[in-house]
Design an enzyme around this catalytic site. Structure first.
Site, short mmCIF file in Angstrom:
data_model
loop_
_atom_site.label_atom_id
_atom_site.label_comp_id
_atom_site.label_asym_id
_atom_site.label_seq_id
_atom_site.Cartn_x
_atom_site.Cartn_y
_atom_site.Cartn_z
N CYS A 169 0.83 -1.20 0.00
CA CYS A 169 0.00 0.00 0.00
C CYS A 169 0.87 1.25 0.00
O CYS A 169 0.46 2.30 -0.49
CB CYS A 169 -0.97 0.00 1.17
SG CYS A 169 -0.19 -0.28 2.76
N HIS A 492 -1.47 1.07 7.70
CA HIS A 492 -1.98 0.98 6.34
C HIS A 492 -1.99 2.37 5.72
O HIS A 492 -2.27 3.35 6.41
CB HIS A 492 -3.39 0.38 6.39
CG HIS A 492 -3.99 0.20 5.04
ND1 HIS A 492 -3.35 -0.45 4.01
CD2 HIS A 492 -5.19 0.61 4.54
CE1 HIS A 492 -4.13 -0.44 2.93
NE2 HIS A 492 -5.25 0.20 3.23
#
Lengths: 538, 108
Positions: A169, A492
């Site tokens: 990510c 994240h």
């Protein structure tokens, strides 16, 4: 209306050539000498009604000016059979029998040449805007590919999810930010990268980015799998290889660096000066950071300017770093012994009190409580003078002694895209932690207060406010925000991107959802991308 | 009475026309007109006016057919829209420039 002229133009050119047209252009439409301008000013009126603002036309056959709106040029043409007339404002040719303007490529050519001479004569700095004209090759391409796509305001073209290939990510969010950088998009979609090395094309990150952009803007809505990109990043930036979590900022800088290096191949000429590169990455992302080191003994200033791609901003209390903000005493009593050495003061009359005023205003603004709460706070802190400490003596270039000094950073030149990195991850010898405090950032950003010109004027001159200009040149708009969720150990990345001026979308790997400006501005920003609002002509 | 008003009105009209002509002459003579034209052209392009108007023109040409439309038709049809679309900011800047120019000219 026809592009190949009309029989009357053909007949005229056959008997008289293009010379009369050029003369009228040079003397009465696009003047490029003082006498011609004077003549135009004096004689430029209708021979019938003496008016000068009724769409004046000049007869191409004899010396006659007549206005179009009142029908005087048409009357002249009918009575004399002089068919053609030139519009004296725009230089276009009107054919009276055909009742319309006609376009002849030779005439067009001449009128363009004269216009160029004219703008040179009037000394306009810009060559002006010339519209894109399709070349033969481009016309052929358009003919062979007849499908057209119209991008409307509600179009989702450009939005594509990216598969997470295992903790990637950090890459996905940067790819989203890059693909939504307008100037970069224009560069890649217009195929501006010409890869020099045929054999290593598979190895070129710029070529791969071209493919990624074309994937993004192909209109396909399914998820894209950026495995080739990841592989190339792994091969070219080895420290990012593997399936571990990585820092998005580190990736961003590494990506720019590799792209910049791969661009170099074909920009050859500029390659020999490392500080001045003309590649697309440098054109868009490079700004100049000015560092002024002021010697505390002689007040001499030595200035250096370094290129930067991003600005990293501290979020913690500034006492945690070893450079404390300047306490007031440092600037006070020391009477300045050597005014003459102060290279930057505007005159010898600089008194210590004026310096004091300016500096104290800069260094400890009332109510400035050390921990920044907004991007503005961060930037103010970034550009304020810092005392380098008594242990860090620097050789002063003016008095040639090792002295205590202060250092101030300012923006000498601004990049087209400004990337701000809020340092939320703190790594020190004692602890590692994430700073999750909310830092507000604006939708529209004015960089004027952080410019070298502005700071210097503010801090050192007698009239700090007098030459302040609020130009639109330093205005920026937010277009992408990268966010980090979670902790230092497990987190994240997601990214907000702007589309069509005012629509925002949240990109969470494969998932794309609509967002509001409010969501974006309330988010815990990690990387903030701003685009310059007004671009100058090249 | 009626006739004197008419005469005054006629007088003024002539004076206005003379004024207009001499301003125009000054603008051309000094090259200011060319500079203003250049400025206006760039501003209109930057503001997207040109693209918008171009799209509108294409629409008109498509509707009427290339062979059946003259420049005059086109001008007549797009002028109202063209005027309306000029951004106020552009008008203001031009006006400002013209005012500043005239203020410098003492002998008009």
């Amino acid at each position: 209306m026809s592009l190949s002229g009309c029989p009357h133009v053909a007949a005229f050119k056959k008997s008289k050539g293009t010379k009369p047209f050029r003369i009228i252009q040079a003397f009465f439409v696009s003047c490029s000498s003082v006498e011609n301008v004077k003549r135009k000013a004096r004689a430029g009126s209708c021979h019938v009604c003496q008016q000068c603002n009724q769409r004046l036309h000049a007869c191409l056959t004899c010396v006659f000016f007549g206005c179009y709106t009142m029908g005087h040029i048409q009357d002249h043409a009918r009575s004399t059979k002089h068919n053609l007339a030139v519009d004296m404002t725009h230089g276009t040719v009107f054919c009276v029998p055909c009742g319309d303007y006609v376009y002849d490529s030779e005439f067009e050519q001449i009128s363009q040449e004269e216009r160029l001479n004219c703008s040179k004569f009037h000394g306009s700095s810009v060559q002006g805007f010339s519209a894109w004209e399709a070349t033969g090759y481009e016309i052929e391409l358009l003919r062979r590919n007849p499908t057209r796509k119209k991008v409307s305001g509600s179009s989702t073209i450009g939005l594509r999810g990216l598969i997470n290939l295992g903790n990637t990510c950090f890459m996905n969010c940067i790819v989203q930010a890059l693909t939504h950088t307008p100037l970069l998009r224009d560069f890649f979609l217009s195929d501006k990268h010409h890869c020099e090395n045929e054999r290593s094309r598979d190895n070129c990150l710029v070529c791969e980015m071209t493919r990624v952009f074309q994937e993004f803007y192909s209109g396909i809505r399914s998820v894209h799998i950026p495995y080739r990109l990841l592989h190339l990043v792994w091969t070219h930036a080895r420290h990012l290889a593997g399936y571990e979590q990585q820092d998005a900022h580190e990736f961003f800088i590494a990506a720019l660096d590799v792209l910049h290096r791969h661009c170099k191949g074909h920009n050859g000429a500029s390659g020999n000066n490392p500080n001045h590169c003309n590649c697309i990455i440098d054109q868009i992302f490079t700004g100049g950071l000015q560092s002024d080191v002021t010697c505390q003994a002689c007040k001499g200033i030595s200035t250096t300017v370094d290129p930067f791609w991003d600005i990293s901003l501290d979020l913690g209390p500034s006492s945690s770093s070893n450079s404390a903000p300047l306490p007031v005493p440092i600037i006070v009593p020391t009477p300045l012994p050597d005014f003459s050495l102060d290279s930057n003061s505007s005159g010898s009359s600089t008194s210590s009190s004026s310096l004091h005023n300016g500096d104290s205003g800069l260094m400890s603004p009332p109510g400035f409580d050390d921990v920044p709460h907004s991007l503005d706070d961060c930037l103010r802190r970034f550009t304020r003078p810092e005392y380098l400490g008594s242990s860090a003596k620097i050789k002063c270039s003016v008095c040639q002694n090792y002295q205590e000094s202060t250092k101030q950073l300012t923006m000498k030149t601004l990049p087209l895209v400004a990337c701000f990195h809020l340092k939320r991850f703190e790594h020190s010898s004692r602890f590692r932690k994430k700073i999750s405090t909310f830092i507000s950032f604006p939708h529209e950003l004015d960089m004027t207060p952080y410019m070298s010109t502005h700071r210097r004027a503010n801090g050192l001159s007698h009239h700090p406010r007098s030459n302040r200009t609020t130009t639109s040149d330093n205005q920026y708009s937010l277009f992408a925000v990268v966010n980090h969720h979670g902790s230092l150990e497990a987190g994240h990345y997601t990214c907000y991107v702007r589309q069509h001026q005012d629509q925002w979308f949240k990109c969470d790997d494969a998932l794309i959802t609509k967002a509001s400006v409010h969501d974006v501005l309330q988010s815990e920003g990690y990387l903030l991308f701003y685009h310059k609002r007004i671009l100058e002509y090249e | 009475m009626q006739t004197t008003i008419m005469a005054d009105y006629g007088d003024r009209k002539i004076k206005d026309a003379q004024m207009r002509a001499s301003i125009n002459q000054k603008l051309v003579e000094t090259g200011e007109k060319e500079r203003l034209k250049e400025l206006l052209r760039n501003k209109l392009i930057e503001s997207g006016w040109r693209d918008e108007l171009k799209a509108h023109c294409k629409e008109v040409v498509r509707r009427k057919g290339l062979e059946h439309v003259t420049v005059d038709d086109l001008v007549a049809e797009i002028t109202p829209k063209g005027r309306e679309l000029v951004p106020d900011e552009v008008k203001r800047e031009l006006l400002h420039r013209i005012r500043a120019f005239l203020a410098q000219q003492s002998n008009i």
